[in-house]
Design an enzyme around this catalytic site. Sequence first.
Site: not given
Ligand code: DSN
Length: 388
Positions: A46, A48, A196, A222, A225, A231
């Site tokens: 933990y 925090e 974003d 994120t 990707k 993730r």
């Molecule tokens: N699920 C993602 C995508 O496929 O673009 C976005 O959250």
Amino acid sequence: MKDSQIKKLIQQEAKRQKSVINLIASENYVSKDVLEALGSVLTNKYAEGYPGRRYYGGNTIIDKVEQMAIDRALKLFKLKSADWHANVQPLSGSPANFAVYSALVPQGGRIMGMKLSSGGHLTHGQPVSMTGKFWKQVPYEVDAKTGLLIYEELKKLAVAEKPNIIVAGFTAYPRIVDFKKFREIADASGAILMVDMSHFAGLVAGGVYPSPFPYADVVTTTTHKTLRGPRQAIIFVRKDEREFNKKIDKTIIPGLQGGPHENNIAGVAIALKEAMTPVYKKYVKQVVKNAKALAGELSRLGWKVISGGTDSHLLLVDTWSNGVPGKEASDKLEKAGIIVNMNTVPGDARGPMDPSGIRLGTPAETTRGKKEKDMIKIAQKIDKVLRK
Ligand code: DSN
């Protein structure tokens, strides 16, 4: 692993992942090092708070892990710690975006975001998302004919509606976004500019897509990707007298989250270091070349590729213009071992559960070594399957 039931399912999923052609634009395959960090003892702790300021004891080593992720995040995107702050704790992209609005937009305030049907994300203020319930979306669209953003129209809308924040950066827009123009629009309307970059962060890191950092106030991404990490998400915040960095840190913890997932944060740190290598730069170049090759061959075979092609890792195909609904296209392709997602196309007259098209992306297959010639073959297979 002693739990034979879960072990079997993991093995089955590993086999599935190996046996298909994965064209999901938002997926990728992490390195063994990233997987090792995810499965490490860091998950037991933990933590925090933030490095040097934790609510729990025993965090001297965890502090170093998190600080390393922060330092690498800034270094990868060529940012100075005097000018930019990075919060590496958001559990994924949606909570990251939610945290930014919670910190910077008063309740009932307005988020100017792209409509889902044009390629925006749920968390860009869509009415079905909590971001569209706590705040009001000022929606914008791409041109239905060309599939492109018309910046003059955006400016008129922003000046008329005066949103608190404007969101640029999308989940299904294949072309380069002009962040300078977005900055001008934000300035003309007095809005904060958030980018974003979840989809194209890896392309920015590798220098094959323009950086939003010279223009944005806040950048979210994120890490799983094109960046090819676990993730998780990162919020980058410009440091100035508005102190958005302090507001966003406080919103993440104690505002919205509890203990950060430090095993994931370690995985992010590894992925960020991997993204600094020449091999990764070569990889992202190939991702874009592959997407262009896929788009080119599909067009040649008579499929309508939205905006006529791509500048990035993804493309949108209007399958309905050849009489195949998006869901049917996705199902048929899955049966043939090609995984895609159905997707709305600009001006879509069909619903999101059975839209007019599919979205294709090349990050995952490029990680597996595919080149342009392979993409041409994949396009031909897609054509054959969809015309049956
Ligand atoms: N699920 C993602 C995508 O496929 O673009 C976005 O959250």
